[in-house]
Write a protein that holds these residues in place. Sequence first.
Motif, PDB file in Angstrom:
ATOM      1  N   CYS A 443       0.825  -1.209   0.000  1.00 22.80           N
ATOM      2  CA  CYS A 443       0.000   0.000   0.000  1.00 22.80           C
ATOM      3  C   CYS A 443       0.860   1.261   0.000  1.00 22.80           C
ATOM      4  O   CYS A 443       0.448   2.296  -0.523  1.00 22.80           O
ATOM      5  N   ARG A 444       2.058   1.175   0.568  1.00 26.00           N
ATOM      6  CA  ARG A 444       2.947   2.338   0.597  1.00 26.00           C
ATOM      7  C   ARG A 444       3.721   2.493  -0.711  1.00 26.00           C
ATOM      8  O   ARG A 444       4.502   3.435  -0.864  1.00 26.00           O
ATOM      9  N   GLY A 445       3.549   1.548  -1.638  1.00 19.90           N
ATOM     10  CA  GLY A 445       4.160   1.689  -2.958  1.00 19.90           C
ATOM     11  C   GLY A 445       5.501   1.016  -3.110  1.00 19.90           C
ATOM     12  O   GLY A 445       6.197   1.246  -4.110  1.00 19.90           O
ATOM     13  N   ILE A 469      -1.088 -13.659  -0.661  1.00 20.13           N
ATOM     14  CA  ILE A 469      -2.039 -12.552  -0.463  1.00 20.13           C
ATOM     15  C   ILE A 469      -2.971 -12.462  -1.660  1.00 20.13           C
ATOM     16  O   ILE A 469      -4.197 -12.354  -1.510  1.00 20.13           O
ATOM     17  N   TYR A 470      -2.410 -12.488  -2.881  1.00 15.08           N
ATOM     18  CA  TYR A 470      -3.228 -12.432  -4.093  1.00 15.08           C
ATOM     19  C   TYR A 470      -4.257 -13.551  -4.091  1.00 15.08           C
ATOM     20  O   TYR A 470      -5.434 -13.352  -4.431  1.00 15.08           O
ATOM     21  N   SER A 471      -3.802 -14.753  -3.730  1.00  9.39           N
ATOM     22  CA  SER A 471      -4.699 -15.913  -3.765  1.00  9.39           C
ATOM     23  C   SER A 471      -5.837 -15.756  -2.762  1.00  9.39           C
ATOM     24  O   SER A 471      -6.990 -16.084  -3.058  1.00  9.39           O
ATOM     25  N   LYS A 472      -5.526 -15.232  -1.588  1.00 10.37           N
ATOM     26  CA  LYS A 472      -6.548 -15.113  -0.553  1.00 10.37           C
ATOM     27  C   LYS A 472      -7.576 -14.037  -0.870  1.00 10.37           C
ATOM     28  O   LYS A 472      -8.778 -14.224  -0.632  1.00 10.37           O
ATOM     29  N   ILE A 473      -7.121 -12.892  -1.375  1.00 12.18           N
ATOM     30  CA  ILE A 473      -8.063 -11.779  -1.581  1.00 12.18           C
ATOM     31  C   ILE A 473      -8.617 -11.741  -3.003  1.00 12.18           C
ATOM     32  O   ILE A 473      -9.422 -10.880  -3.329  1.00 12.18           O
ATOM     33  N   GLY A 474      -8.137 -12.659  -3.889  1.00 14.27           N
ATOM     34  CA  GLY A 474      -8.728 -12.778  -5.218  1.00 14.27           C
ATOM     35  C   GLY A 474      -8.326 -11.690  -6.196  1.00 14.27           C
ATOM     36  O   GLY A 474      -9.148 -11.235  -6.991  1.00 14.27           O
ATOM     37  N   VAL A 475      -7.058 -11.250  -6.160  1.00 14.81           N
ATOM     38  CA  VAL A 475      -6.570 -10.271  -7.126  1.00 14.81           C
ATOM     39  C   VAL A 475      -5.296 -10.825  -7.771  1.00 14.81           C
ATOM     40  O   VAL A 475      -4.758 -11.852  -7.327  1.00 14.81           O
ATOM     41  N   ASN A 476      -4.800 -10.098  -8.782  1.00 10.74           N
ATOM     42  CA  ASN A 476      -3.563 -10.537  -9.428  1.00 10.74           C
ATOM     43  C   ASN A 476      -2.618  -9.381  -9.753  1.00 10.74           C
ATOM     44  O   ASN A 476      -1.692  -9.550 -10.528  1.00 10.74           O
ATOM     45  N   ARG A 477      -2.878  -8.197  -9.172  1.00  5.44           N
ATOM     46  CA  ARG A 477      -2.010  -7.044  -9.411  1.00  5.44           C
ATOM     47  C   ARG A 477      -1.812  -6.269  -8.115  1.00  5.44           C
ATOM     48  O   ARG A 477      -2.664  -6.276  -7.220  1.00  5.44           O
ATOM     49  N   ALA A 480      -4.462  -3.609  -7.541  1.00  8.17           N
ATOM     50  CA  ALA A 480      -5.725  -4.199  -7.090  1.00  8.17           C
ATOM     51  C   ALA A 480      -5.648  -4.586  -5.617  1.00  8.17           C
ATOM     52  O   ALA A 480      -6.618  -4.430  -4.859  1.00  8.17           O
ATOM     53  N   ALA A 481      -4.490  -5.096  -5.174  1.00  8.49           N
ATOM     54  CA  ALA A 481      -4.331  -5.462  -3.767  1.00  8.49           C
ATOM     55  C   ALA A 481      -4.415  -4.221  -2.876  1.00  8.49           C
ATOM     56  O   ALA A 481      -5.056  -4.235  -1.812  1.00  8.49           O
ATOM     57  N   ALA A 482      -3.755  -3.123  -3.321  1.00  7.04           N
ATOM     58  CA  ALA A 482      -3.813  -1.883  -2.539  1.00  7.04           C
ATOM     59  C   ALA A 482      -5.231  -1.338  -2.487  1.00  7.04           C
ATOM     60  O   ALA A 482      -5.698  -0.872  -1.435  1.00  7.04           O
ATOM     61  N   ALA A 483      -5.958  -1.415  -3.617  1.00  8.84           N
ATOM     62  CA  ALA A 483      -7.342  -0.940  -3.645  1.00  8.84           C
ATOM     63  C   ALA A 483      -8.217  -1.790  -2.741  1.00  8.84           C
ATOM     64  O   ALA A 483      -9.110  -1.276  -2.042  1.00  8.84           O
ATOM     65  N   PHE A 490      -7.756  -0.044   5.276  1.00  9.55           N
ATOM     66  CA  PHE A 490      -6.387  -0.443   5.592  1.00  9.55           C
ATOM     67  C   PHE A 490      -5.464   0.175   4.555  1.00  9.55           C
ATOM     68  O   PHE A 490      -5.460  -0.233   3.406  1.00  9.55           O
ATOM     69  N   ASP A 491      -4.710   1.215   4.967  1.00 12.07           N
ATOM     70  CA  ASP A 491      -3.804   1.848   4.014  1.00 12.07           C
ATOM     71  C   ASP A 491      -2.346   1.578   4.338  1.00 12.07           C
ATOM     72  O   ASP A 491      -1.454   2.078   3.690  1.00 12.07           O
TER      73      ASP A 491
END
Length: 510
Positions: A443-445, A469-477, A480-483, A490-491
């Motif tokens: 999230c901090r880049g 993390i990607y697998s658990k929250i269902g994203v691949n970028r 998208a994870a930060a969003a 949670f920032d």
Amino acid sequence: MADVLPLKSLRDSADLRHLRQIITGLDEGVILVDPDQSILWANDAALGMHGVESVGALGATVDEYRQRFQLRYRNNHRLEDNDYPIERVVSGERFSQVVVEVAVAGEDAPRWVHQVRSLVLTDDQDEPECLVMIIQDVSAQFEAEDRFEQSFNANPAPAVICRLCDLRFVKVNQGFIDMTGHDRQAVLSRTVYDIDVLARAEKRDLAKERLCEGRTIPQMEAELDLPAGGTKLVIVAGQPIDMGDQPCMLFTFADLEPRRKAEGELRQSEERFTRTFSLAPVALAIGTLDGHRLCDVNEAFADLTGYAPAEIVGRPLDEAELWETPALRHAIEAEIEAGVAIRDREVRIRVKDGEVIDCIVSTEPISLGGEACVLWAMRDISTRKASERELVHAIEAVMKDTSWLSRSIMEKLARIRAPQLEPQGVGLDELTPREREVLALICRGLDDKSIARTLDVSGNTVRNHVARIYSKIGVNRRNAAAAWARARGFDGDSIPVPHHDGQFSRETAA
């Protein structure tokens, strides 16, 4: 030196003056030679053909002429003394059409090309009285032939030339050799029908007729037999030309083999597309952009809509009333006309019996037979939508009495009930502490290398955490994870992250 005939001299005769008056203005060069081998006179044309201004500059005698001008044949062989045309004139020889290249003594390159013939003037007793050498400057003609020869040989376009009198090949360029694989000498020893350049021509009879008449042969496809076996598809054309006063035919070719190969590959590709299109389990249709008329449908499309191909192919989609509402049809057709590809759009379509079903529609622009078309793909999701509606009804019934449900279960049920309000996946509480630290740094880049340095772990360890993390929250970028994290408040700033020096940091990436 050649033996000299006992000629009576014309030097002091009045006839010489009259003869000079006659030939002075001729375009042909004329040199008069006395029986004693001295050069009596030459007209202006002859002087100009030797680059001199006076008869004396030609040489007073035949010997001096040979010393001042070097002659050679067109094959670069120098003439022996007795072979000089002026020597042959003196010897009384009658000849015509002798072609020689003339160079000034001391120069290697010839300046002129002369075509020479002889003439013997006799007296009243029919005895030779004066010998005449008549010259034509054919330099321009032979220069043009040399340029043609060079151009013909250098031209990459395949070409051959045959004489019309016997149809024998007299010239062949490298392009023809490369295209066919024939040996050059083997070609030059054969005729048009030994190596049939009109083999299987689409207008063979016309081509043979034009060849016999020495007329232009129009372009046409033909198939040449190759010496190594097989054939070569070409375009052949014939153009009548003259070479050294010989009527000839110039054949030129264009290799169509790459086109035939491309057409074969295209045909195979279209056949594979047709088989795939017909056998695909997904409903597929091909329509034109002009009027959105269907050109073809597969069996799965017919099963989905209830329309047999004969009932719907050739008809615009609005005429078949496939879309649930005119507004939906207008919106989709506007996007197609604007070149926008539709991807997994949920729509409702009306099948043949009037029932409205839920579908996912995608489109892709394609070209068929040079015409711009669009490929439609439709998938029936009615069963899935019905299951979702039943699940929502069940959740609503359960949530009427929630006193016995935990807060965690309530949140999950709420997300299932309204999936559009919250992305699918686990909550923050189901991430491990280390995964939350990694997510905070995302999230901090920070990139993977910066995260590894910050947490004092290896790059592979970071990549494994990111993948989980990607697998658990269902994203691949990363974005998208930060969003996903920020959507849940949670920032990353609220999570202290240990630095490799043992300190805790909340600094963001530069």
